[in-house]
Design an enzyme around this catalytic site. Structure first.
Site, PDB file in Angstrom:
ATOM      1  N   ASP A 274       0.857  -1.181   0.000  1.00 32.38           N
ATOM      2  CA  ASP A 274       0.000   0.000   0.000  1.00 32.38           C
ATOM      3  C   ASP A 274       0.900   1.240   0.000  1.00 32.38           C
ATOM      4  O   ASP A 274       2.107   1.137   0.254  1.00 32.38           O
ATOM      5  CB  ASP A 274      -0.903  -0.028   1.235  1.00 32.38           C
ATOM      6  CG  ASP A 274      -1.780   1.198   1.337  1.00 32.38           C
ATOM      7  OD1 ASP A 274      -2.286   1.649   0.297  1.00 32.38           O
ATOM      8  OD2 ASP A 274      -1.958   1.714   2.453  1.00 32.38           O
ATOM      9  N   THR A 276      -0.284   4.921   1.151  1.00 34.50           N
ATOM     10  CA  THR A 276      -0.567   5.835   2.250  1.00 34.50           C
ATOM     11  C   THR A 276      -0.469   5.106   3.584  1.00 34.50           C
ATOM     12  O   THR A 276      -1.149   4.123   3.830  1.00 34.50           O
ATOM     13  CB  THR A 276      -1.977   6.433   2.102  1.00 34.50           C
ATOM     14  OG1 THR A 276      -2.078   7.053   0.824  1.00 34.50           O
ATOM     15  CG2 THR A 276      -2.248   7.437   3.200  1.00 34.50           C
ATOM     16  N   GLU A 520      -8.947  14.941   7.414  1.00 32.04           N
ATOM     17  CA  GLU A 520      -9.904  15.824   8.073  1.00 32.04           C
ATOM     18  C   GLU A 520      -9.233  16.672   9.148  1.00 32.04           C
ATOM     19  O   GLU A 520      -9.565  17.848   9.315  1.00 32.04           O
ATOM     20  CB  GLU A 520     -11.045  14.999   8.673  1.00 32.04           C
ATOM     21  CG  GLU A 520     -11.973  14.398   7.637  1.00 32.04           C
ATOM     22  CD  GLU A 520     -13.253  13.875   8.260  1.00 32.04           C
ATOM     23  OE1 GLU A 520     -13.268  13.699   9.491  1.00 32.04           O
ATOM     24  OE2 GLU A 520     -14.222  13.653   7.523  1.00 32.04           O
ATOM     25  N   PHE A 562     -18.966   9.554   3.366  1.00 34.03           N
ATOM     26  CA  PHE A 562     -18.073   9.169   2.277  1.00 34.03           C
ATOM     27  C   PHE A 562     -18.175   7.674   2.012  1.00 34.03           C
ATOM     28  O   PHE A 562     -18.334   6.871   2.926  1.00 34.03           O
ATOM     29  CB  PHE A 562     -16.633   9.522   2.656  1.00 34.03           C
ATOM     30  CG  PHE A 562     -15.618   9.087   1.635  1.00 34.03           C
ATOM     31  CD1 PHE A 562     -15.291   9.910   0.574  1.00 34.03           C
ATOM     32  CD2 PHE A 562     -14.995   7.858   1.730  1.00 34.03           C
ATOM     33  CE1 PHE A 562     -14.359   9.518  -0.365  1.00 34.03           C
ATOM     34  CE2 PHE A 562     -14.064   7.448   0.798  1.00 34.03           C
ATOM     35  CZ  PHE A 562     -13.739   8.287  -0.255  1.00 34.03           C
ATOM     36  N   LYS A 586     -17.159  17.736  -0.349  1.00 36.54           N
ATOM     37  CA  LYS A 586     -15.724  17.573  -0.618  1.00 36.54           C
ATOM     38  C   LYS A 586     -15.505  16.175  -1.181  1.00 36.54           C
ATOM     39  O   LYS A 586     -16.260  15.238  -0.889  1.00 36.54           O
ATOM     40  CB  LYS A 586     -14.890  17.767   0.642  1.00 36.54           C
ATOM     41  CG  LYS A 586     -15.040  16.642   1.666  1.00 36.54           C
ATOM     42  CD  LYS A 586     -14.090  16.808   2.826  1.00 36.54           C
ATOM     43  CE  LYS A 586     -14.262  15.664   3.829  1.00 36.54           C
ATOM     44  NZ  LYS A 586     -13.363  15.785   4.990  1.00 36.54           N
ATOM     45  N   ARG A 630      -1.778  15.159  -1.864  1.00 29.91           N
ATOM     46  CA  ARG A 630      -3.113  14.569  -1.919  1.00 29.91           C
ATOM     47  C   ARG A 630      -4.112  15.708  -2.127  1.00 29.91           C
ATOM     48  O   ARG A 630      -4.092  16.704  -1.403  1.00 29.91           O
ATOM     49  CB  ARG A 630      -3.432  13.820  -0.626  1.00 29.91           C
ATOM     50  CG  ARG A 630      -2.544  12.607  -0.409  1.00 29.91           C
ATOM     51  CD  ARG A 630      -2.643  12.103   1.024  1.00 29.91           C
ATOM     52  NE  ARG A 630      -3.990  11.674   1.356  1.00 29.91           N
ATOM     53  CZ  ARG A 630      -4.437  10.442   1.198  1.00 29.91           C
ATOM     54  NH1 ARG A 630      -3.647   9.512   0.696  1.00 29.91           N
ATOM     55  NH2 ARG A 630      -5.666  10.111   1.547  1.00 29.91           N
ATOM     56  N   THR A 710      -2.492   1.482  -4.787  1.00 31.61           N
ATOM     57  CA  THR A 710      -2.974   2.630  -4.031  1.00 31.61           C
ATOM     58  C   THR A 710      -4.283   3.134  -4.621  1.00 31.61           C
ATOM     59  O   THR A 710      -4.582   2.908  -5.801  1.00 31.61           O
ATOM     60  CB  THR A 710      -1.925   3.765  -4.038  1.00 31.61           C
ATOM     61  OG1 THR A 710      -2.444   4.902  -3.358  1.00 31.61           O
ATOM     62  CG2 THR A 710      -1.565   4.165  -5.464  1.00 31.61           C
ATOM     63  N   LYS A 823      -7.185  -4.914  -4.988  1.00 29.34           N
ATOM     64  CA  LYS A 823      -5.887  -5.219  -4.400  1.00 29.34           C
ATOM     65  C   LYS A 823      -5.738  -6.714  -4.148  1.00 29.34           C
ATOM     66  O   LYS A 823      -4.728  -7.331  -4.521  1.00 29.34           O
ATOM     67  CB  LYS A 823      -5.710  -4.454  -3.080  1.00 29.34           C
ATOM     68  CG  LYS A 823      -5.516  -2.956  -3.240  1.00 29.34           C
ATOM     69  CD  LYS A 823      -5.268  -2.308  -1.882  1.00 29.34           C
ATOM     70  CE  LYS A 823      -5.031  -0.812  -2.018  1.00 29.34           C
ATOM     71  NZ  LYS A 823      -4.735  -0.175  -0.721  1.00 29.34           N
ATOM     72  N   ASP A 847      -6.598  -2.626   3.424  1.00 33.86           N
ATOM     73  CA  ASP A 847      -5.531  -3.543   3.012  1.00 33.86           C
ATOM     74  C   ASP A 847      -5.713  -4.957   3.559  1.00 33.86           C
ATOM     75  O   ASP A 847      -4.893  -5.832   3.284  1.00 33.86           O
ATOM     76  CB  ASP A 847      -4.165  -3.010   3.484  1.00 33.86           C
ATOM     77  CG  ASP A 847      -3.882  -1.622   2.958  1.00 33.86           C
ATOM     78  OD1 ASP A 847      -4.151  -1.392   1.761  1.00 33.86           O
ATOM     79  OD2 ASP A 847      -3.410  -0.767   3.726  1.00 33.86           O
TER      80      ASP A 847
END
Length: 1162
Positions: A274, A276, A520, A562, A586, A630, A710, A823, A847
């Site tokens: 991965d 991040t 955030e 989200f 956002k 990002r 990713t 993944k 992950d």
């Protein structure tokens, strides 16, 4: 009706249960009442997912009775929910009232069994699941079992041993039958049955077959499995005790969660990582933003970040003095407050240790993301003036909307220092997770770290000069607060705390932010730096303090959380001044830009202002991505009352649904999220971890293919790939990004065609034409960049073979915009198609599937919770630890275990064959010339410890050499330590040594009148010497432990045998071992036989080792020879070795793991 105490086992579905603060929840409870005035209950899920942060639960809408006690007798509704399942993130159902009105609820209203109520005096509700039907119990499936590659090979070789035993027993049975047929009259030592009849020779041979099995069953190495478990326990002990794998900042060491695949660490061929949180720190730092097409670079903030990430403490202090910024961490104050009036003699520490100490103060407790690196933002001068200008003229505008979106479009919970998380004093009903956390908490409660962080003063209104942003607030409360919360969807964790920005308003209580993701936290602190401070959040209201200290209290109408499909989040609020219904959103740039109405589709409005803003913003986003930042876009939409009421009715129906609830909620969110007005975008930096490029380069030199999977956009991922040396600027990189399968197929075919032609003629230059350019393909290292949609097409049934073939040619593969399911699919595809050993490493809940799909799963205990760690086989704290874990411990574990398994097979076969050869001289009667007790002790005492010691402590090459020469790792990748040929060579050597150990004593004592045990004792002794010295030849590094165990095994043999011969007068009549060993040791012939037989038995193996080391030394033997050189010469030889291999192995051949190199080994 009254509440009574009941045991957990007595709780039933439909019961009303009240849980007090700091109590563990006994069942899955639908929340109907809470003492919190906002209808909120906080729970800690450490017992469920390992996270110590809080999760917020809310009362089912319409059932909150503020200020009144819970009255179960008044509840007359019907609760309908889904069947029990193990999904911790989804819960569907509705409450039907007597008037048939339905109110939907979700996971945000469910208290989960095993969690602990925090910061809430009491919470009550109705039980929906109990016992084994609760979500926590359904997730308790136990650990996964994996079989290592050596273990699978070993099982096959055990079957060969069974087959060999069968043939040996068959020979014994046939030989016994033939031997009986040679007698005309039965000899006297063959006893008939009670009727005087003799057993027929064929039947006697049949019986003898099973008797021989009992005699020769040691051929089956049953004790090998026990020995392997002991060896692996020892290997795991040394791995966990390795100081180089200890993280001082987090006070954490490597965890071995799987006890049976340590040797697989030494055979990895493909590494899937991965990005991040695994390659990067997952510490999000606000860097830049663009509003209405105008980019604000925040140079002052960049200068601050350069100071924070300085090389050492002295340089950092100097830089801060030059910029009028005091040190971020007043260490002297820290030491004084901790030690009081005591004097410490040792006050001087190195810069590195001081830096680690200051980070350790908050890294492992509830203090993550609380340092100025993450929370302090120095505003951009130009942007601050623009905000001041709008605030002075009007209380609305795009700049204000942008920062309001930053402040409220999130799931951040705000609290104050007076609302710290409550803990039980004294005895607690739930164990606190981790001793280090508890100690840290005590330090904070004692106030030993008070005033560590300084308050922030940014810009003075009406002035153009930059005030000291790190000036200390003299009125700061004399305490430090930390708190945390988590989002149940992502499982990510952020805890952030900072002194409130000092504005003109005084007396305001300090606020603390608890966010569910580092993004955030960075955004809300950026908004706070510009004066837009969220001071209160409830399920129904959110209050923001503006730069002029005006408080805006927005009514929250709905929150569209989200999800990975929409890739955006929205909050619908009612503006307190204009009374408008506004939706702030956002999300990813593609998720926002495609919903800006007809900004791009309407070609008639070329000069449209909105279109110009969108184009400029997209250019800024591309620049951010190239810089490795990002990106997030922010937009707003004003919704009419009529439209909102119609939509909200549909939304409530979707919330009340049980079947297809997620799809209906997604449809409602997609319906309302359109025709946005673009506000701006942000760029957040996620820095690379320490030593990531060096680690990736070392893994590559070790022959591993490194893939990065990713969810980031391609531009950001590619920038990080170059930064971490996954891709080099000299590499030939193919980028696949298309939405059409035909285009994907054509590109695969064209690319593979050129690669095949170049491989057929490696010295020729091949011209490859892309879309708009041409390049020459000659001895290039090849990289592949592919996005999620294209990857889905490439993995389809008709293209998967071509995709896999292309990947075989690539030195590095970068998959962008991939989902967690993709993944795991990629890992399974490569593992199954190429039949290679795979390793997956990640740090987040997304992950987990990838980690479980790989042969070896590595979890990084980072900032995103503990889901990855709990699903992994091994857990580390930093990506750089992977280098030592694989190249050193992986290599050691593989070579040790492979050599021990081969040795174990050899040892058993060599000893058993002594008994087999004797059968040719005793009529195949299954008679043993060695006492049965000594046969048992031979494997149990005399030869059990040396192979276990060999498997735990043998060191083929030192750790420093293995790290300096990663190429030595390839031995495990090619299974050179344990091949089928190695097994059969060991078996043949065992047969030869057993023949020598039997026939030299046999020829020596042939024709004498010694007894059967007197004949067998020299054979037993010679066999012990041969087996022990055989192991001595194989041992690569001798320590005191080796000498003690090897010599001790021989001493134990003689002590036990002498004692047994002295006390056993009638143990095995008519032939007893009494005093036999003493007589043998008094005979010089015994010593001559032992010396001669041992030398003859081991001479071929020793000669082979000498010739191999002289004529064709292996790389490992050459590496051991390097270790004997002086340090200066050794470094020179290592550099020559590396340069020679780099010269001989072309870049294109380096990616082919199974091709042999013509270069010399040293």
């Amino acid at each position: 009706m009254r509440l009574v105490k009941r045991r957990w086992k007595d709780v039933r579905v439909g019961d009303f249960v009240r849980v007090l603060s700091n109590q563990i929840i006994p069942a899955d409870i639908l929340l109907l009442h809470t003492s919190d005035p906002n209808g909120v209950c906080h729970m800690e899920t450490a017992n469920l997912d390992g996270e110590t942060n809080l999760k917020q639960r809310r009362v089912v809408p319409g059932f909150s009775t503020l200020g009144k006690p819970f009255q179960p007798q008044t509840f007359s509704s019907t609760v309908v929910c889904e069947n029990p399942n193990n999904n911790l993130n989804v819960f569907k159902g509705y409450v039907e009232r007597p008037d048939k009105r339905r109110t939907g609820f979700g996971i945000d209203s469910l208290l989960l069994r095993g969690c602990t109520v925090r910061n809430t005096d009491d919470a009550a509700g109705i039980v929906v699941y109990t016992g084994h039907e609760t979500k926590s119990m359904l997730n308790n499936s136990g650990p996964r079992y994996k079989r290592s590659k050596i273990e699978r090979k070993m099982n096959t070789d055990v079957l060969f041993c069974v087959l060999l035993l069968f043939f040996m027993c068959l020979i014994g049975a046939l030989g016994h039958s033939i031997w009986l047929e040679t007698f005309t009259t039965m000899p006297s030592y063959i006893v008939p049955d009670r009727n005087g009849n003799y057993t027929p020779s064929v039947l006697a041979g049949f019986y003898m077959f099973f008797t021989m099995i009992i005699l020769l069953q040691v051929m089956i190495p049953v004790s090998l499995y026990v020995s392997i478990e002991l060896v692996k326990m020892g290997q795991i002990f040394f791995i966990t005790q390795d100081v180089e794998l200890y993280d001082e900042e987090l006070d954490s060491r490597v965890q071995c969660r799987a006890l049976n695949i340590t040797e697989d660490l030494g055979q990895i061929q493909y590494v899937f990582s991965d990005k991040t949180g695994t390659l990067t720190e997952n510490k999000m730092v606000f860097r830049r933003c663009t509003i209405l097409g105008t980019e604000y670079c925040h140079d002052e903030n960049a200068a601050r970040l350069a100071v924070v990430s300085g090389a050492n403490e002295e340089e950092e202090d100097t830089l801060y003095q030059q910029t009028k910024l005091p040190p971020l961490f007043p260490l002297e104050e820290l030491q004084d407050s901790h030690t009081g009036d005591k004097n410490h003699a040792n006050t001087q520490v190195t810069a590195a240790n001081r830096r680690r100490s200051r980070v350790a103060a908050g890294a492992q407790s509830d203090m993550a993301f609380s340092t100025p690196l993450e929370t302090v933002v120095v505003p951009d001068r130009k942007l601050m003036l623009e905000v001041d200008r709008q605030m002075a003229s009007i209380l609305c505008g795009p700049y204000l909307d942008f920062f309001l979106a930053l402040a409220i479009c999130n799931t951040v919970v705000v609290s104050t220092v007076t609302a710290q998380r409550e803990r039980v004093k004294g005895r607690s009903n739930s164990a606190y997770s981790g001793g280090s956390f508890h100690i840290m908490g005590q330090w904070f409660r004692k106030g030993s770290l008070r005033n560590v962080f300084s308050s922030m003063k940014f810009f003075k209104r009406g002035e153009d000069t930059l005030a000291d942003p790190f000036a200390k607030d003299e009125d700061e409360p004399d305490m430090f607060h930390s708190s945390d919360v988590s989002d149940s969807t992502t499982g990510q964790k952020v805890i952030s705390s900072e002194s409130e920005v000092k504005r003109s308003l005084s007396g305001t209580e300090e606020v603390c932010y608890e966010a569910h993701s580092p993004d955030e936290a960075a955004l809300i602190h950026a908004a706070k730096a510009y004066g837009f401070t969220m001071v209160e959040r409830t399920p129904y209201y959110v209050t923001v303090k503006l730069p002029d200290d005006t408080l805006l209290k927005f009514e929250v109408l709905d929150v569209l959380t989200f999800d990975s499909t929409r890739r955006r989040m929205s909050i619908i609020v009612r503006h307190p001044h204009t009374n408008e219904i506004i939706m702030y959103t956002k999300g990813a740039d593609s998720a926002i830009m495609e919903r800006l109405g007809n900004v791009f589709s309407d070609m008639s409005q070329v000069d449209n202002v909105a279109k110009q803003i969108a184009v400029k913003t997209q250019k800024d986003l591309d620049m951010y991505a190239r810089d490795g930042l990002r990106t997030l876009c922010f937009a707003k939409k004003v919704i009419s009352e009529k439209e909102f009421k119609a939509w909200f009715a549909i939304r409530q129906e979707a919330l009340s649904a049980i079947d297809e609830k997620e799809e209906r909620l997604l449809d409602t969110a997609t319906y309302i999220e359109n025709n946005f007005t673009l506000l701006g975008a942000t760029g957040i930096e996620d820095r690379l971890q320490e030593s990531v490029p060096e680690t990736i380069q070392a893994l590559r030199r070790a022959g591993m293919q490194v893939w990065v999977l990713t969810g980031d956009k391609p531009e950001t991922a590619i920038n990080i790939a170059y930064s971490c040396k996954l891709l080099d600027h000299e590499d030939l990189v193919f980028t696949f990004s298309t939405n059409r399968k035909s285009v994907c197929k054509m590109r695969l075919e064209d690319t593979l065609g050129e690669l095949r032609r170049s491989s057929l003629s490696p010295g020729a230059e091949v011209q490859f034409r892309g879309n708009n350019s041409a390049f020459t393909l000659m001895e290039h290292s090849i990289g592949l960049v592919i996005d999620g949609p294209t990857l889905s097409m490439a993995m389809s049934d008709d293209l998967v073979e071509q995709f896999v073939e292309l990947c075989k040619h690539c030195r590095a593969v970068l998959c962008c915009r991939v989902t967690p399911l993709q993944k795991s699919s990629v890992v399974k595809l490569i593992r199954q198609k190429l039949r290679v050993m795979t390793l997956a490493i990640g740090d987040g809940a997304n992950d987990v599937n990838m980690i479980q799909a790989a042969d070896v799963g590595i979890g990084v205990s980072g900032q995103e919770g503990m889901q990855a760690v709990m699903a992994s086989d091994f857990a580390i704290t930093r990506f750089k630890h992977l280098q030592r874990l694989l190249l050193v411990h992986g290599h050691w574990c593989y070579s040790r275990l492979a050599n021990m398994v081969i040795y174990f097979f050899y040892k058993n076969v060599a000893y058993v064959n002594l008994l087999f050869w004797y059968q040719f001289y005793c009529g195949f009667s299954a008679t043993a010339m060695i006492d049965y007790w000594l046969m048992i002790f031979f494997n149990l005492l005399f030869t059990s410890a040396p192979p276990i010691m060999f498997g735990i402590m043998d060191k083929e090459v030192s750790d420093s050499t293995l790290l300096s020469l990663p190429e030595l790792y390839k031995k495990g990748q090619h299974s050179e330590g344990y091949k089928r040929s190695t097994f059969w060579i060991a078996i043949l050597d065992a047969f030869y040594q057993s023949l020598v150990c039997f026939f030299i004593p046999y020829w020596t004592y042939n024709g004498s009148d010694i007894g059967i045990f007197s004949f067998g004792t020299p054979m037993n002794t010679v066999s012990l010497f041969t087996i022990i010295l055989h192991l001595a030849i194989e041992i690569k590094s001798w320590t005191v432990v080796h000498w003690v165990i090897m010599i001790g095994s021989v001493l134990v043999y003689f002590i036990v045998t002498l004692a047994y011969s002295a006390i056993c007068t009638s143990c095995n009549p008519p032939s007893n071992p009494y005093w036999i060993m003493h007589k043998q040791m008094a005979d010089p012939m015994f010593y001559l036989v032992c010396i001669l037989t041992t030398v003859v038995a081991l001479l071929p193996r020793y000669t082979l080792h000498v010739l191999r080391g002289t004529l064709a030394p292996s790389p490992h033997l050459s590496a051991r020879q390097l270790e004997r050189l002086p340090p200066s010469h050794r470094e020179q030889r290592i550099r020559e070795w590396r340069g020679l291999r780099d010269t001989c192995i072309s870049p294109s051949l380096r990616s082919q793991e199974h091709s042999s190199s013509p270069c010399p080994s040293a």
